[in-house]
Design a protein around this motif. Structure first.
Motif, PDB file in Angstrom:
ATOM      1  N   THR A  95      12.188   6.922   2.460  1.00  0.00           N
ATOM      2  CA  THR A  95      11.238   6.033   1.802  1.00  0.00           C
ATOM      3  C   THR A  95       9.974   6.792   1.432  1.00  0.00           C
ATOM      4  OG1 THR A  95      12.091   4.127   3.025  1.00  0.00           O
ATOM      5  CG2 THR A  95       9.877   3.925   2.074  1.00  0.00           C
ATOM      6  N   THR A  96       9.603   6.712   0.158  1.00  0.00           N
ATOM      7  CA  THR A  96       8.415   7.395  -0.355  1.00  0.00           C
ATOM      8  C   THR A  96       7.203   6.484  -0.242  1.00  0.00           C
ATOM      9  OG1 THR A  96       9.803   8.599  -1.931  1.00  0.00           O
ATOM     10  CG2 THR A  96       7.435   8.583  -2.351  1.00  0.00           C
ATOM     11  N   ARG A  97       6.097   7.051   0.269  1.00  0.00           N
ATOM     12  CA  ARG A  97       4.828   6.320   0.361  1.00  0.00           C
ATOM     13  C   ARG A  97       3.747   7.180  -0.303  1.00  0.00           C
ATOM     14  NH1 ARG A  97       5.298   5.055   6.129  1.00  0.00           N
ATOM     15  NH2 ARG A  97       4.085   6.896   6.622  1.00  0.00           N
ATOM     16  N   THR A  98       2.880   6.571  -1.071  1.00  0.00           N
ATOM     17  CA  THR A  98       1.844   7.340  -1.772  1.00  0.00           C
ATOM     18  C   THR A  98       0.488   7.248  -1.088  1.00  0.00           C
ATOM     19  OG1 THR A  98       1.411   5.444  -3.213  1.00  0.00           O
ATOM     20  CG2 THR A  98       2.986   7.093  -3.998  1.00  0.00           C
ATOM     21  N   LYS A  99       0.330   6.293  -0.159  1.00  0.00           N
ATOM     22  CA  LYS A  99      -0.975   6.087   0.464  1.00  0.00           C
ATOM     23  C   LYS A  99      -0.957   6.314   1.963  1.00  0.00           C
ATOM     24  CE  LYS A  99      -2.160   2.681  -3.094  1.00  0.00           C
ATOM     25  NZ  LYS A  99      -2.541   1.278  -3.379  1.00  0.00           N
ATOM     26  N   LEU A 100       0.170   6.777   2.494  1.00  0.00           N
ATOM     27  CA  LEU A 100       0.293   7.011   3.927  1.00  0.00           C
ATOM     28  C   LEU A 100       0.862   8.400   4.174  1.00  0.00           C
ATOM     29  CD1 LEU A 100       1.814   3.602   5.136  1.00  0.00           C
ATOM     30  CD2 LEU A 100      -0.566   4.335   5.327  1.00  0.00           C
ATOM     31  N   GLU A 101       0.600   8.922   5.360  1.00  0.00           N
ATOM     32  CA  GLU A 101       1.181  10.181   5.810  1.00  0.00           C
ATOM     33  C   GLU A 101       2.119   9.906   6.972  1.00  0.00           C
ATOM     34  OE1 GLU A 101       0.991  13.126   4.551  1.00  0.00           O
ATOM     35  OE2 GLU A 101      -0.440  12.638   2.962  1.00  0.00           O
ATOM     36  N   PRO A 102       3.270  10.616   7.025  1.00  0.00           N
ATOM     37  CA  PRO A 102       3.768  11.544   6.010  1.00  0.00           C
ATOM     38  C   PRO A 102       4.205  10.798   4.745  1.00  0.00           C
ATOM     39  CG  PRO A 102       5.447  11.150   7.649  1.00  0.00           C
ATOM     40  CD  PRO A 102       4.219  10.445   8.137  1.00  0.00           C
ATOM     41  N   PRO A 103       4.339  11.520   3.623  1.00  0.00           N
ATOM     42  CA  PRO A 103       4.672  10.848   2.363  1.00  0.00           C
ATOM     43  C   PRO A 103       6.100  10.329   2.297  1.00  0.00           C
ATOM     44  CG  PRO A 103       4.582  13.231   2.057  1.00  0.00           C
ATOM     45  CD  PRO A 103       4.052  12.959   3.430  1.00  0.00           C
ATOM     46  N   ILE A 104       6.973  10.781   3.202  1.00  0.00           N
ATOM     47  CA  ILE A 104       8.347  10.286   3.265  1.00  0.00           C
ATOM     48  C   ILE A 104       8.704  10.018   4.723  1.00  0.00           C
ATOM     49  CG2 ILE A 104      10.789  10.844   2.945  1.00  0.00           C
ATOM     50  CD1 ILE A 104      10.152  12.332   0.478  1.00  0.00           C
ATOM     51  N   VAL A 105       9.291   8.839   4.977  1.00  0.00           N
ATOM     52  CA  VAL A 105       9.856   8.544   6.290  1.00  0.00           C
ATOM     53  C   VAL A 105      11.332   8.248   6.123  1.00  0.00           C
ATOM     54  CG1 VAL A 105       7.718   7.731   7.357  1.00  0.00           C
ATOM     55  CG2 VAL A 105       9.161   6.121   6.095  1.00  0.00           C
ATOM     56  N   ALA A 106      12.093   8.345   7.204  1.00  0.00           N
ATOM     57  CA  ALA A 106      13.554   8.310   7.130  1.00  0.00           C
ATOM     58  C   ALA A 106      14.115   6.927   6.853  1.00  0.00           C
ATOM     59  CB  ALA A 106      14.159   8.856   8.418  1.00  0.00           C
ATOM     60  N   ASN A 107      13.366   5.865   7.113  1.00  0.00           N
ATOM     61  CA  ASN A 107      13.899   4.522   6.879  1.00  0.00           C
ATOM     62  C   ASN A 107      12.761   3.517   6.790  1.00  0.00           C
ATOM     63  OD1 ASN A 107      13.490   3.327   9.723  1.00  0.00           O
ATOM     64  ND2 ASN A 107      14.703   5.171  10.135  1.00  0.00           N
ATOM     65  N   SER A 108      13.081   2.364   6.243  1.00  0.00           N
ATOM     66  CA  SER A 108      12.103   1.281   6.120  1.00  0.00           C
ATOM     67  C   SER A 108      12.841  -0.035   5.980  1.00  0.00           C
ATOM     68  CB  SER A 108      11.181   1.505   4.918  1.00  0.00           C
ATOM     69  OG  SER A 108      11.931   1.506   3.708  1.00  0.00           O
ATOM     70  N   MET A 109      12.119  -1.153   6.173  1.00  0.00           N
ATOM     71  CA  MET A 109      12.684  -2.486   6.007  1.00  0.00           C
ATOM     72  C   MET A 109      11.739  -3.327   5.164  1.00  0.00           C
ATOM     73  SD  MET A 109      13.555  -5.518   8.797  1.00  0.00           S
ATOM     74  CE  MET A 109      14.769  -4.585   9.735  1.00  0.00           C
ATOM     75  N   LEU A 110      12.308  -3.995   4.155  1.00  0.00           N
ATOM     76  CA  LEU A 110      11.591  -5.000   3.386  1.00  0.00           C
ATOM     77  C   LEU A 110      12.220  -6.357   3.687  1.00  0.00           C
ATOM     78  CD1 LEU A 110      11.197  -3.321  -0.142  1.00  0.00           C
ATOM     79  CD2 LEU A 110       9.642  -3.201   1.823  1.00  0.00           C
ATOM     80  N   VAL A 111      11.403  -7.391   3.660  1.00  0.00           N
ATOM     81  CA  VAL A 111      11.880  -8.763   3.809  1.00  0.00           C
ATOM     82  C   VAL A 111      11.357  -9.546   2.615  1.00  0.00           C
ATOM     83  CG1 VAL A 111      11.873 -10.851   5.209  1.00  0.00           C
ATOM     84  CG2 VAL A 111      11.942  -8.606   6.318  1.00  0.00           C
ATOM     85  N   SER A 112      12.267 -10.100   1.825  1.00  0.00           N
ATOM     86  CA  SER A 112      11.859 -10.823   0.624  1.00  0.00           C
ATOM     87  C   SER A 112      12.043 -12.318   0.818  1.00  0.00           C
ATOM     88  CB  SER A 112      12.644 -10.339  -0.596  1.00  0.00           C
ATOM     89  OG  SER A 112      14.038 -10.531  -0.429  1.00  0.00           O
ATOM     90  N   SER A 113      11.098 -13.066   0.274  1.00  0.00           N
ATOM     91  CA  SER A 113      11.111 -14.522   0.325  1.00  0.00           C
ATOM     92  C   SER A 113      10.811 -15.015  -1.083  1.00  0.00           C
ATOM     93  CB  SER A 113      10.058 -15.030   1.321  1.00  0.00           C
ATOM     94  OG  SER A 113      10.038 -16.433   1.381  1.00  0.00           O
ATOM     95  N   GLY A 114      11.852 -15.393  -1.813  1.00  0.00           N
ATOM     96  CA  GLY A 114      11.649 -15.703  -3.212  1.00  0.00           C
ATOM     97  C   GLY A 114      11.160 -14.471  -3.950  1.00  0.00           C
TER      98      GLY A 114
END
Length: 382
Positions: A95-114
């Motif tokens: 997972t790429t992040r532009t505002k956090l360090e490190p800029p890539i982490v090995a995994n992430s979770m999103l939860v969508s509601s509508g």
């Protein structure tokens, strides 16, 4: 025990223990959450509309393109499942992040509601499934959501990967882990435990168990993929085991497909698809209507076409159909790989929603324009 069956008993045993938490009595004591109780969702999303709306494919792609979270700008895989409160949970790999360090982490979770999308974050703002070590990470492969009386259990099967400079493309598959999250209606998932369910092995021909998981009552089906090691053989064999959804802890009910029947001997497990014309390392297999539907690149992720296999049974016989072009891109640096179906999302067209992971071999380009690393959504005949 034959090579294809190696580690299968350990994986099925772990799944049985994990999923048993979803089928036990309400009188059982709740497990106490550990340090992961600090997990939270940001931003806050309202409850999803009921019944869920049926979006168009264009709406899904526009929603995916609009995601702008401090800890999520791009990610691959994106295996999904629907929670009992109607929300969708999405598990991503790198997972790429532009505002956090490190800029890539090995995994992430999103939860969508509508149309609202939130990210699961922890106090350290790192991966939601912790790394094993600085060089060994856990990449999500598949997700199973099981419903308990008052909460859901999310089981995420992950490949344990050494990101050194050996193996395929500098990555070595070591084994399978299972991350278990519990989630109350409307709340943030909480990481309960992470279990390494197969031991570390650098055998490049071992089965990658957990590449897909499917539920069709009364069974859970667990799939594994395997490289044969043969020259120019880039597709993977596919294997399958099953365990009773009502009683996953009952070892007497575990069964393995041996090429002609389900039986209890682990060492007799045989491939349900050969490597020639075979699948990618990670794929999706779902029960859709009265059929099983597998979606993958044919002949591995370096190939240029997304295929859909259908079968009347979890083991087959499988009928492949070429669906659309999605160039592997290893010659251009623009990668398309790991197509996965999302049948829990009903499209307005009635077709099957499929995501295709995208990335680039130019890391600096990804940091400057992370949108190129977001999944692309397509639709296939359901």
């Amino acid at each position: 025990m034959t090579r294809p069956a190696r580690g299968l008993a350990a994986l099925v045993a772990a799944l049985a223990l994990l999923l048993a938490a979803c089928t036990g009595s309400d009188d059982e004591p709740e497990r106490q959450a550990g340090p992961s109780a600090a997990l939270r969702l940001a931003p806050h999303c309202p409850p999803p509309p009921q019944p869920p709306r049926k979006p168009t494919l264009d709406q899904v792609n526009r929603l995916g393109a609009s995601v702008d979270l401090p800890g999520w700008q791009a990610g691959d895989i994106g295996a999904s499942g629907r929670l009992s409160d109607g929300r969708l949970v999405w598990l991503f790999g790198d997972t790429t992040r532009t505002k956090l360090e490190p800029p890539i982490v090995a995994n992430s979770m999103l939860v969508s509601s509508g149309r609202c999308i939130a990210q699961l974050v922890n106090a350290k703002k790192g991966p939601v499934i912790p790394d094993v070590s600085p060089n060994v990470v856990r990449w999500p492969m598949s997700v199973a959501v099981a419903r308990h009386a008052h909460h859901d259990v999310i089981v995420v099967l992950c490949s344990r990967i050494d990101r050194g400079h050996t193996g395929s493309f500098g990555f070595t598959f070591l084994g399978t882990s299972a991350a278990v999250f519990t989630v109350q209606p409307g709340q943030a998932p909480q990481l309960d435990k992470v279990i390494d369910v197969t031991p570390d092995s650098r055998d490049e021909e071992q089965v990658n168990w957990g590449a897909a998981v499917s539920l069709r009552q009364p069974w859970y089906y667990v799939y594994g993929t395997r490289l044969t090691g043969q020259k120019y053989d880039f597709g993977r064999e596919l294997y399958v085991a099953r365990l009773a959804a009502s009683d996953p802890g009952n070892r007497k009910k575990w069964q393995f497909w041996d090429g002609s029947q389900w039986q209890a001997r682990v060492g007799q497990a045989r491939a349900v698809l050969p490597s020639e014309g075979g699948v990618s390392q990670t794929l999706s297999v779902d029960s859709v209507g009265d059929r099983f539907v597998a979606v993958s690149k044919r002949n591995g992720d370096i190939s240029d076409f997304v295929y859909k296999w259908t079968a009347p049974h979890a083991w087959g016989p499988w009928t492949p159909v070429e669906e659309l072009k999605a160039p592997g891109g290893f010659d251009t640096g623009n990668l398309k790989y790991a197509p996965l179906a999302h049948p829990e999302i009903q499209l307005a067209s009635g077709k099957l929603l499929v995501s295709i992971s995208r990335n680039t071999t130019d890391l600096q380009r990804l940091f400057k324009n992370p949108e190129i690393g977001r999944p692309e959504f397509v639709q296939l005949p359901r």
